[in-house]
Scaffold this active site. Structure first.
Site, short mmCIF file in Angstrom:
data_model
loop_
_atom_site.label_atom_id
_atom_site.label_comp_id
_atom_site.label_asym_id
_atom_site.label_seq_id
_atom_site.Cartn_x
_atom_site.Cartn_y
_atom_site.Cartn_z
N SER A 1 0.82 -1.21 0.00
CA SER A 1 0.00 0.00 0.00
C SER A 1 0.86 1.26 0.00
CB SER A 1 -0.94 0.00 1.20
OG SER A 1 -0.19 -0.01 2.39
N ASN B 1 -3.42 -2.28 13.06
CA ASN B 1 -4.86 -2.08 12.90
C ASN B 1 -5.36 -0.80 13.57
OD1 ASN B 1 -4.65 -4.52 11.65
ND2 ASN B 1 -5.87 -5.68 13.13
N THR C 1 -37.98 26.48 -14.37
CA THR C 1 -38.31 25.11 -13.95
C THR C 1 -38.41 24.33 -15.24
OG1 THR C 1 -40.72 25.37 -14.05
CG2 THR C 1 -39.66 25.96 -11.97
N HIS C 2 -37.89 23.11 -15.24
CA HIS C 2 -37.83 22.29 -16.46
C HIS C 2 -37.04 22.99 -17.58
CE1 HIS C 2 -41.41 19.92 -14.94
NE2 HIS C 2 -41.62 21.07 -14.33
N SER D 1 -9.76 25.19 -28.87
CA SER D 1 -9.88 23.95 -29.62
C SER D 1 -8.61 23.73 -30.43
CB SER D 1 -11.08 24.05 -30.55
OG SER D 1 -10.96 23.15 -31.62
N LYS E 1 -13.26 28.70 -30.94
CA LYS E 1 -13.91 28.12 -29.77
C LYS E 1 -13.39 28.67 -28.43
CE LYS E 1 -16.52 25.27 -29.51
NZ LYS E 1 -16.32 23.82 -29.52
N ASN F 1 -14.21 27.28 -24.69
CA ASN F 1 -14.98 26.23 -24.03
C ASN F 1 -14.91 26.34 -22.51
OD1 ASN F 1 -15.54 25.06 -26.56
ND2 ASN F 1 -13.54 24.06 -26.54
N GLU G 1 -17.18 21.81 -17.23
CA GLU G 1 -17.44 20.46 -17.76
C GLU G 1 -16.69 19.39 -16.97
OE1 GLU G 1 -17.68 20.44 -22.41
OE2 GLU G 1 -16.33 22.05 -21.78
N TYR H 1 -10.78 -6.35 11.59
CA TYR H 1 -10.04 -5.88 10.43
C TYR H 1 -9.95 -6.97 9.36
CZ TYR H 1 -6.50 -3.88 7.43
OH TYR H 1 -5.84 -3.39 6.34
N GLN I 1 -7.97 -1.98 3.31
CA GLN I 1 -6.84 -1.19 2.82
C GLN I 1 -7.27 -0.31 1.65
OE1 GLN I 1 -3.01 -3.25 2.20
NE2 GLN I 1 -3.05 -2.44 0.11
N LYS J 1 -8.03 4.06 1.56
CA LYS J 1 -7.23 5.28 1.44
C LYS J 1 -7.18 5.87 0.03
CE LYS J 1 -4.33 3.08 3.94
NZ LYS J 1 -5.31 2.25 4.69
#
Lengths: 456, 456, 456, 456
Positions: free
Chosen positions: B22, B109, B154-155, B276, B282, B284, B289, B316, B321, B324
């Site tokens: 790890s 542990n 709304t919508h 781009s 462009k 962007n 995003e 444990y 493990q 993390k």
């Protein structure tokens, strides 16, 4: 300030630059990016879009960039944005303005789709190889323990005795389906997107089939807007990998449970176990546990990519840059798990005495008693009820089935006869002599067929 | 061969070693691991479990290991397994066998549980700071555009006009709840697990409260088996982060839609936009995003950890493990997103002419007509029906509401009077003068209260 | 054609109607919807927005609609769209046009937010009660088996002996954190959204605090756009439920493993087990298995709602209608699981002979040997190595620790003395006498404190 | 007390009974369960395992049970546990003890696997039909709007003009891949598991191929333990459905954005829109929003089943009962969404003036300028930089490209000539004349090929 920021009045904010750079992740695509660019340059020359000599210069330049990377002499920097710009910039440094012709009739949108497909095709081939190695390990373990009997569990309660080999071959079947799925995914990945441009196609007389041929693709994509916004192949691989990890997690669970002292069926080889920092006697099946745990990780990546793609309007959106890190992580996790499982399974030590003792414990042959009665004409449901009562009474009396006398048997059903006393773990196993059943002949045949698949 | 493999006849398989190590991930815990070890060593001496002098040697050794790491002179190797063994081994190299006393009355542990909790407490403090910075940016943008009118959607259909500031303050509220949740998570993370040993507690007269005090914990854990197998705090942070990213993804979606040419409501500053590789014109909104896309990643990590923990028997298991890498990734993603959003929001340029035009378009004041009729005694549902018919007829005639004459209004309901012609975007907004409503006075008050929270 | 389609030239497509109707799901909200409407109507009258007499008529009408529903005389039809329109339509049928005044100063957007919060507040109270009942069952089982010894497992390998009661109390702790989290969620759910209208607030002089008071809310929402588009409380409940189910899945796994013949630690009561359709001897821990399986379902619902909310622009979008089915399913699953677990745990039969045998098996006391050496001055790491060698040698010789002679002990370390022979499961447990440890006194104290929490 | 509880001393706890019963969910499998039982009974007779006359009685009984269910005369009760026991019990009620012979050589474990596979095979056929209908609607819309020009978006910023038909055909491609995946899933579902018994196979001379033939399966399963514990086919369908819903969510997002007033590209037919309870002017694209929202639900179900299966030891575990509710929900959601989308797409009204205006706005032809320079010999990267500067300068001057004079063009690059003024949306589209590109001829050909696929 990078070339593609030409229109902007200022450079990117430094945090934004870090946030958007993909080079720490996508540098891994360099061999595919360069291979794709070489095929593209050759095609441009072949079609007369750029002069042949310039194409040669570009190809030579790209070859030399690849060498730099392979030799660790290439310094990937965050301000390069991504692997495509990194390679193009270095190319232009090396060969001058002519390098700027490489991006003719191409966009990063179709380029990254190409690179990822090339990567994935190679990855699927590796995956199929690793699946096969694990299948071989499973079949080998089955062969070496062909006579070993284990309880067949349902609900982790011993149900009926089976051959360990039969139990193991269930994993062979799962892995066979996994291979099938990866193969189907390969077919859908094997589509060449270059020539789609940013979204609309490109205004040059390119030869897409030539590029496909150079790079080993079977077909070219049919719609440019789809080609640059399609990540189905990434998700499909992740879905197939999730199923495969699910299978491995089941095997892992059995390794963990079966190597507990209480079961004591198997022992993981020291090379695949670890110890404790505090308890000197411990031998832990960590490889199995980690594989089980990492199943969650692979599911999470699948889910992440599905979620990322949800509700994106056509065509390319920057959200899609997230595809690579998740894909690489799934690939790395799956391939490593398959590899280490092949080793762990090959070196597993089985304790046949323990498995046999477990397979004889309790009333595991009760179904055979019911089937015995059925053969004497009793309706199955009635037979099941009779045997349930018999088991219940025997348990109260603290007797195993083999300790019951014929008279006692007859007390439950007159159909019981002398031969009921001959019922045994062996007879029970031998009786399951149907296609897919655990009878020794069937299992040996299944092993033979597995070998044929593996050698084929 | 590492110390903890003392019982085994051979070393780990190399692939297994890589699979289980790890350290490529958990090296980040070093400052917490060392801080925990120093507190532990001091406690051991204080309780007479090890001599004071030896504790001093250990503390000095640990301090020097920390320096090595901070100065980049520490070589993390996979065979060290994890950060705990890496530090202990180096300590023993430096101070000799006495270093081996550090692990008295401790297990990996409880040690890793301690390290992760220390890391997370610090992380939550950082998170709260970053959330506050983004809230400040949001409130600042609201203040600078206090008179700007936008359609309330709304919508994604314009519903009623609102102040942009009111709209923005919705995000302030979401972030306030996020802060609350992170605070609750802090409370449950602020529990000191050391002293739980491997699972059962430790057979030494340790002083857990002293260690808690040294490390700034509010309480000590109540059950050793729970303390070493609890990862609720990791999951709870990931769940709170998922909600926070969800909120940011909604803001991101609005940035993307609102900066389209078709909406044209806002312009992202060049410093937070990208260009781009092929389309020179462009600009962007990549930061938005990517944040939207990375929401999927954070969800996936939450899901992964929940899945990993599912069905694990006490206490444990090595599966844990996996906690993390997922936690670090969520933390890094969330903190970076909050940071870059604060910058992006602070520099957003609003186009009030475009938002106003959109807010006046169509029949956005239809609800106000219905409410007008209600005030004249018409039942709301009846009023709604009348106005629906009126809107339908106007639309067929190609007329906007402001183009209707009083006579035309009266044709739909006699209750309409001269003052109906005075209804406007401004009067509509001003009328929503309720707690939480969009009337200018209410919004200014909300900004003032937000400032109080931020300065508090 | 429903009232709210007033503007449209035609009715909804039949498949579309079925697709959009929420009444098959949200009818469950009727008591909350009616309670909210009654409070709203009273407020409207109190503020002079509608005449008192009309409010009385509306309240009487709503009360009678509630009775119809409670008595099963109300026919929910798909064309009613949702529970709000269903109740309003029936009200208007009953009391005439005056019923159409109920929706004054209100929108379905704030109405459904109100209903869901009312439902969830009651649900959280139920959840807290069910969690407490399971805690009581756990503590009861611990008390009844206060002397039972089990192996404390890590990696499903026996690590150190612990009291079963200690092991069980780990679940008490998990459930305590669950309660905490549900309590925090309650706080954030306890906010009254009515008055937010569709998105902008309402143009009437309403009294939101009065409505909050009538319905038992502690505060009113601060921003109308946020109030109608916030579903954090739904997701937060689902996240807390996911953690709680995760805890239950761990308990379930232990029930399954511990009730296998190979472990034989416990027996599930017949009332909580099921049989096999074919194997008459089987007794399966189905309740535990199903709970473990349904953990996936609850996770899936959490994920679904997070995904649904991702990237939605403000404010209400129809996607959000998906919140209820997932919430109801999580609530039903969690409450049923808690209930059935309380019963299953209360009736579990423990086999102390089997658990003791397992707790004495192997080299479970090895850590105690190492700690013995430490107390004689050996550095822990050295002691760990010595004992690892000792265990390895004993295992090769087929000897248990209790079969080793003092001379043999001394062969590994001169520090071993006569008293090493007195080390036992009991002494090992007694030695873990630290806060949170398994020593009998500590465990009894923990039980007493648990009782205090439960009675408090 | 049910038959299968024969061994137990008491009935199930009532809450446990409710918790474990699957009949509220799995009653839907009745036609498959009965078909499977009929084939099984015939085979038993054919093999001489039960007398022919008894098989006839059983078949007649089953047929009559099916009629009862189809006519709504069958009362499904929770105490029946599941659809298998419900049907068997009713059969025995009808035909007496002989009905108890049906379960000979069979277990619920292989029976439920059979039923689910039969259900899924039929479902996949329905799915393929629904996908095709939506494809037809998409192609129809493309054909009816063959001349309509829209901006091709990347990052929701207009990139290059494309034909709307080209844009729409991207969805045709996605759905084609979906069909492929469902077809692959069919192949792996088309495997007959009966004869696997509980786990080990059955001790009777059965004819599995006969049963497979009767029920229309292409092959029989190869390993009994795998056959009863395999749910890959359920998950694979859910994964394919998740991808398909992802595609639909993208289309949904476009419907929502494109039908906003600000875009105004399309209008959803009244039959597929809904109104507002408070804002009389609203017309909301609810069908699209709900589909987008329900994508989360389908993902959640996939994730749920993957999680449920994770880490289950062989073979059948009760956790697996969870498979059906999730599968049914995914099937119902996907089929309904495909159906309603076919209707919505067929009736969409396009506003060509609005899309054209958007396609001409801004500097959408900038790429064409760069490609123009490339054709004059400028390196693409250089050309890109020149045009970026040109666009930037024009934007500052408030001029569109068509407002620039030749002299102004030449000021940026001498290669610009008279013909640069002829560049237009039409010329841009026509120039993308490559396989997969948006040139009119290519698009028409793509439509023709799509028609061939659909008619094939």
């Amino acid at each position: 300030m990078s070339h593609i920021r030409g229109r902007f009045g200022k450079g990117a904010d430094e945090a934004a630059s870090r946030y958007t750079a993909s080079i720490p992740v996508d540098w891994r695509l360099y061999p595919y990016d360069i291979a794709g660019s070489i095929a593209h340059a050759r095609m441009l020359a072949r079609q007369g879009i750029i002069p042949s000599g310039e194409a040669d210069t570009i190809v030579a330049g790209l070859t030399s960039v690849r060498e730099e990377i392979e030799q660790g002499r290439f310094d990937f920097k965050a301000e390069m944005e991504d692997i495509h710009m990194a390679i193009e910039s270095r190319l232009i440094e090396k060969v001058g303005e002519v390098g700027g012709k490489l991006h003719t009739a191409r966009s990063r949108n179709d380029q990254v789709a190409l690179d990822t497909r090339l990567f994935l095709k190679e990855t699927i081939r590796d995956t199929l190889g690793r699946v096969r190695e694990l299948q071989q390990a499973v079949v080998g373990l089955a062969e070496r323990n062909i006579d070993v009997v284990v309880p067949g569990y349902t609900h982790l309660q011993a149900g009926q005795p089976v051959l360990l080999a039969h139990h193991l071959l269930a994993y062979f079947e799962m892995l066979k389906r996994d291979s099938d799925r990866f193969g189907d995914c390969f077919r859908r990945t094997d589509v060449m997107p270059l020539g789609s441009g940013a979204v609309a196609g490109v205004p040059y007389k390119i030869d897409r089939d030539f590029v496909a041929g150079e790079l080993g693709f079977s077909e070219v994509s049919d719609n440019s807007a789809d080609a640059v916004s399609d990540r189905d192949f990434v998700i499909e691989y992740q879905a197939a990998a999730s199923l495969c990890m699910m299978h491995l997690s089941r095997l892992a669970e059995e390794v963990v449970i079966w190597s507990s002292s209480e079961f004591g069926f198997i022992e993981v080889d020291d090379a695949y176990a670890t110890g404790s920092s505090i308890m000197p006697q411990k031998k832990n099946p960590d490889v199995a546990e980690l594989a089980r745990g990492r199943t969650g990780r692979v599911y999470g990546r699948l889910l992440a990519m599905l979620t990322t793609m949800k509700g994106l309007p056509l065509a390319y959106n920057r959200d899609m840059q997230e595809d690579k890190e998740g894909l690489f992580d799934v690939v790395d996790t799956l391939l490593a798990t398959l590899e280490v499982f092949a080793g762990m399974v090959s070196t597993l030590k089985v304790n046949p005495a323990a498995t046999r003792k477990a397979a004889e414990r309790g009333y595991i042959l009760a179904t055979d008693l019911a089937d015995y009665l059925v053969r004497k004409g009793v309706a199955f449901r009635t037979a099941h009820d009779i045997v349930a009562r018999l088991v219940s009474r025997a348990a109260q009396a603290g007797k195993s089935l083999s300790e019951l006398t014929l008279a006692e048997y007859k007390g439950f059903a007159p159909e019981f006869d002398e031969d009921i006393l001959a019922i045994s773990v062996e007879s029970s196993i031998a009786a399951r002599d149907v296609p897919g059943g655990t009878a020794p002949g069937r299992v040996k045949q299944a092993i033979a067929e597995a070998r044929k698949v593996l050698d084929g």
